[in-house]
Design a protein around this motif. Structure first.
Motif, PDB file in Angstrom:
ATOM      1  N   ALA A  29      35.196  37.141  25.320  1.00 42.17           N
ATOM      2  CA  ALA A  29      36.293  36.077  25.935  1.00 42.17           C
ATOM      3  C   ALA A  29      35.420  34.802  25.176  1.00 42.17           C
ATOM      4  O   ALA A  29      34.318  34.636  25.100  1.00 42.17           O
ATOM      5  CB  ALA A  29      36.301  35.740  27.231  1.00 42.17           C
ATOM      6  N   LEU A  31      36.233  30.655  25.218  1.00 45.17           N
ATOM      7  CA  LEU A  31      37.218  29.866  26.231  1.00 45.17           C
ATOM      8  C   LEU A  31      36.919  28.306  25.548  1.00 45.17           C
ATOM      9  O   LEU A  31      35.964  27.994  25.181  1.00 45.17           O
ATOM     10  CB  LEU A  31      36.832  30.058  27.541  1.00 45.17           C
ATOM     11  CG  LEU A  31      36.961  31.564  27.910  1.00 45.17           C
ATOM     12  CD1 LEU A  31      36.699  31.278  29.570  1.00 45.17           C
ATOM     13  CD2 LEU A  31      38.245  32.248  27.892  1.00 45.17           C
ATOM     14  N   TYR A  63      36.580  27.571  30.475  1.00 43.14           N
ATOM     15  CA  TYR A  63      37.944  27.039  29.957  1.00 43.14           C
ATOM     16  C   TYR A  63      37.651  25.464  29.651  1.00 43.14           C
ATOM     17  O   TYR A  63      36.938  24.968  30.288  1.00 43.14           O
ATOM     18  CB  TYR A  63      38.916  27.008  31.165  1.00 43.14           C
ATOM     19  CG  TYR A  63      39.682  28.679  31.088  1.00 43.14           C
ATOM     20  CD1 TYR A  63      40.425  29.041  30.019  1.00 43.14           C
ATOM     21  CD2 TYR A  63      39.272  29.598  32.218  1.00 43.14           C
ATOM     22  CE1 TYR A  63      40.697  30.488  30.191  1.00 43.14           C
ATOM     23  CE2 TYR A  63      39.926  30.760  32.409  1.00 43.14           C
ATOM     24  CZ  TYR A  63      40.576  31.247  31.107  1.00 43.14           C
ATOM     25  OH  TYR A  63      41.082  32.532  31.270  1.00 43.14           O
ATOM     26  N   ASN A  91      42.204  29.759  23.865  1.00 42.88           N
ATOM     27  CA  ASN A  91      41.067  30.774  24.360  1.00 42.88           C
ATOM     28  C   ASN A  91      41.415  32.194  23.819  1.00 42.88           C
ATOM     29  O   ASN A  91      42.565  32.460  23.723  1.00 42.88           O
ATOM     30  CB  ASN A  91      41.338  30.975  25.927  1.00 42.88           C
ATOM     31  CG  ASN A  91      41.663  29.553  26.631  1.00 42.88           C
ATOM     32  OD1 ASN A  91      40.460  28.880  26.723  1.00 42.88           O
ATOM     33  ND2 ASN A  91      42.573  29.136  27.200  1.00 42.88           N
ATOM     34  N   PHE A  93      40.468  36.487  23.387  1.00 43.49           N
ATOM     35  CA  PHE A  93      40.278  37.603  24.380  1.00 43.49           C
ATOM     36  C   PHE A  93      40.384  38.652  23.200  1.00 43.49           C
ATOM     37  O   PHE A  93      41.368  39.163  22.642  1.00 43.49           O
ATOM     38  CB  PHE A  93      41.152  37.816  25.615  1.00 43.49           C
ATOM     39  CG  PHE A  93      41.131  36.617  26.461  1.00 43.49           C
ATOM     40  CD1 PHE A  93      40.097  36.644  27.477  1.00 43.49           C
ATOM     41  CD2 PHE A  93      42.082  35.684  26.438  1.00 43.49           C
ATOM     42  CE1 PHE A  93      40.210  35.493  28.437  1.00 43.49           C
ATOM     43  CE2 PHE A  93      42.384  34.654  27.242  1.00 43.49           C
ATOM     44  CZ  PHE A  93      41.497  34.575  28.182  1.00 43.49           C
ATOM     45  N   PRO A 120      44.499  32.582  35.412  1.00 41.50           N
ATOM     46  CA  PRO A 120      44.037  33.878  35.414  1.00 41.50           C
ATOM     47  C   PRO A 120      45.169  35.020  35.295  1.00 41.50           C
ATOM     48  O   PRO A 120      44.585  36.043  34.758  1.00 41.50           O
ATOM     49  CB  PRO A 120      43.564  34.221  36.580  1.00 41.50           C
ATOM     50  CG  PRO A 120      44.117  33.190  37.758  1.00 41.50           C
ATOM     51  CD  PRO A 120      44.405  31.919  36.765  1.00 41.50           C
ATOM     52  N   ASP A 123      44.936  36.029  31.085  1.00 42.91           N
ATOM     53  CA  ASP A 123      43.632  36.668  30.621  1.00 42.91           C
ATOM     54  C   ASP A 123      44.116  37.875  29.818  1.00 42.91           C
ATOM     55  O   ASP A 123      44.766  38.593  30.499  1.00 42.91           O
ATOM     56  CB  ASP A 123      42.860  37.221  31.918  1.00 42.91           C
ATOM     57  CG  ASP A 123      41.510  37.607  31.334  1.00 42.91           C
ATOM     58  OD1 ASP A 123      41.509  38.559  30.521  1.00 42.91           O
ATOM     59  OD2 ASP A 123      40.305  37.323  31.985  1.00 42.91           O
ATOM     60  N   ARG A 422      45.493  40.287  40.251  1.00 42.13           N
ATOM     61  CA  ARG A 422      45.140  39.120  39.765  1.00 42.13           C
ATOM     62  C   ARG A 422      45.400  37.987  41.033  1.00 42.13           C
ATOM     63  O   ARG A 422      46.117  38.282  41.886  1.00 42.13           O
ATOM     64  CB  ARG A 422      45.328  38.570  38.614  1.00 42.13           C
ATOM     65  CG  ARG A 422      44.833  39.325  37.478  1.00 42.13           C
ATOM     66  CD  ARG A 422      45.197  38.944  36.020  1.00 42.13           C
ATOM     67  NE  ARG A 422      44.466  39.742  35.081  1.00 42.13           N
ATOM     68  CZ  ARG A 422      44.772  39.843  33.811  1.00 42.13           C
ATOM     69  NH1 ARG A 422      45.869  39.348  33.350  1.00 42.13           N
ATOM     70  NH2 ARG A 422      44.144  40.810  32.980  1.00 42.13           N
TER      71      ARG A 422
END
Length: 488
Positions: A29, A31, A63, A91, A93, A120, A123, A422
């Motif tokens: 990740a 961010l 973040y 961001n 991933f 979240p 993600d 989540r």
């Protein structure tokens, strides 16, 4: 201990972190990577400008600042507000830093006034697991992003989307992504953003496939945007130009936005929404956005890009439910009179929704609001793309939340992301949402991103056909959106 990954971007190196190393869900990740300078001072209300380069690795392990300034407590989706000035960031991933994997660029929702890329729910870990690099982006919200200002570029939030997509084209290969296989996706206002971009000639080179979930188009008329801007200036006691608005703080403008747009509350606010549309969002400025989105799609813009779109069955029924005591005492035909004044149209709509009508006034008015704002867009867009080089696929999300009692707005998002575990998902989907349904929906999204088709017949094979997720009837229906045709 695994060494922190460092990637060289066009602006400078960034340092991220590995997650779940050694497992099938392993990913890296990165961010809060800035794609533009902070929009403050003289750059407030300006078009996004590329950030100044740096030489030392930028810490990208948390973040970045968000345009959203206040974290919503009761929001359906958890949307963190992160303080700071550098609010235009991405961001990333990724499952691997080498290779050329397909890319999903996600645009968050929130009515163009709220929402956060730091949720979240967005993600990208599960997309990474299935070989998809995922990017979530930020953009300026409300008046700052979309308000009309004399002396400032229009559609600044749209320009932010474009700048973020340009960043992806320039940098995503360094994160293991393929810039020639970019899918832009989003939900609610984010889904509307996807359709807006699809209808913009200036954005065509920046992505290759599109997914619009519960898309809400704004297409704010220029005159309406101008009037709202003048109203904010009047309420704030400043001149209606860039210097006047810069003299107002962000907080003050946020306070004035609702008063300038939809000053009424409850049913009055809903009536304003149905009659005037969304108050803030992309405006038809005659330049960057030359004409309404559906018209642009009908003229062939975006015709070479595959599109997946759909909505939940009862997007905004919860809004009607808040006024349930009043609505339950009035027949459905009377309730719809302010919205459907034509007798033939009203009769056709009520007949097509007979099953919903039996559930009472709340269900009927809620369905109408959902149809008017969201669901009618599916056949309108699909039919506008008739004859396009690339196909259009439609879906319906019909699984009913055990906590809300409806197939409501935002309920489908954790299913698309395969994120039923989540934060706060249980508030919306209950303690035991069906993982099998998430498997089906997430697989469809991955197939669309990877192969350009989600796995069921396209709209062109039988206009009206759609995949029904979580319903009680067939998985594929040829009359999935017949109930909204009276409104088309």
């Amino acid at each position: 201990m695994t060494e922190s990954p460092i990637v060289a971007t066009a602006s400078g190196p960034v340092r991220g972190f590995w997650r779940d190393h050694g497992t099938p869900d392993a990913s890296a990740a990165f961010l809060g990577i800035p794609f533009a300078k902070p929009p403050v001072g003289k750059l407030r209300f300006a078009a996004p400008i590329a950030p100044d380069p740096w030489t030392e690795p930028l810490d990208a392990t948390s973040y970045g600042a968000t345009p959203l300034r206040i974290t919503g407590v009761d929001n359906l989706i958890p949307e963190p507000a992160v303080p700071g000035k550098s609010t235009l960031n991405v961001n990333v991933f990724t499952p691997a830093l080498d290779g050329a994997l397909p890319v999903l660029v996600w645009i968050h929702g929130g009515g163009y006034t709220e929402g956060s890329p730091a949720s979240p729910w967005y993600d990208g870990a599960r997309f990474n697991r299935d070989g998809v690099v995922t990017v979530s982006i930020s953009y300026r919200l409300g008046f700052d992003g979309f308000g009309y200002i004399e002396g400032a570029p229009a559609n600044r939030g749209v320009r932010d989307w474009i700048a973020a997509l340009e960043w992806v084209q320039q940098n995503i290969a360094a994160f293991g992504g393929d810039p020639a296989r970019v899918t832009v996706g989003g939900q609610s206002a984010g889904g509307g953003a996807v359709l807006t971009l699809l209808g913009m000639p200036q954005a065509q080179h920046l992505f290759h496939r599109a997914m619009s979930f519960s898309g809400a188009l704004a297409d704010v008329p220029l005159d309406a945007a101008r009037r709202r801007g003048e109203r904010i200036a009047e309420l704030g006691g400043v001149t209606a130009d860039v210097d006047g608005f810069r003299s107002l703080t962000e907080r003050r403008i946020r306070q004035l936005q609702p008063k300038a747009a939809t000053p009424r509350k409850g049913v009055g606010m809903v009536l304003d929404l149905l009659s005037d549309g969304l108050p803030w969002g992309p405006m038809v400025d005659g330049e960057l956005i030359a004409r309404p989105t559906v018209d642009a799609l009908a003229d062939g813009t975006g015709a070479d890009k595959p599109l997946l779109l759909g909505a939940t069955d009862d997007e905004f029924t919860m809004v009607a439910e808040r006024e349930g005591g009043k609505l339950r005492r009035v027949p459905s035909a009377i309730l719809l009179l302010p919205f459907l004044r034509g007798r033939s149209t009203r009769h056709a709509y009520l007949t097509a929704n007979a099953a919903q009508r039996k559930k009472g006034g709340v269900a009927m008015v809620g369905r109408f609001i959902s149809d008017h704002v969201f669901r009618v867009l599916i056949p309108r867009v699909a039919e506008a793309r008739n004859g396009a080089d690339a196909e259009t696929w439609a879906y319906r999300f019909s699984w009913v939340s055990p906590t809300k009692g409806w197939a409501c707005h935002c309920l489908d998002v954790p299913f698309w992301f395969d994120g039923l575990d989540r934060e706060k998902v249980a508030n919306l989907a209950g303690p035991h949402p069906p993982q099998g349904l998430a498997d089906e929906m997430h697989a469809a999204a991955v197939a669309m991103i990877t192969d350009g088709e989600p796995g069921w017949p396209a709209w062109s094979t039988a206009p009206g056909i759609a995949r029904v997720f979580g319903g009680t009837g067939p998985d594929v229906s040829e009359d999935a959106y017949d109930s909204v045709l009276a409104l088309v």
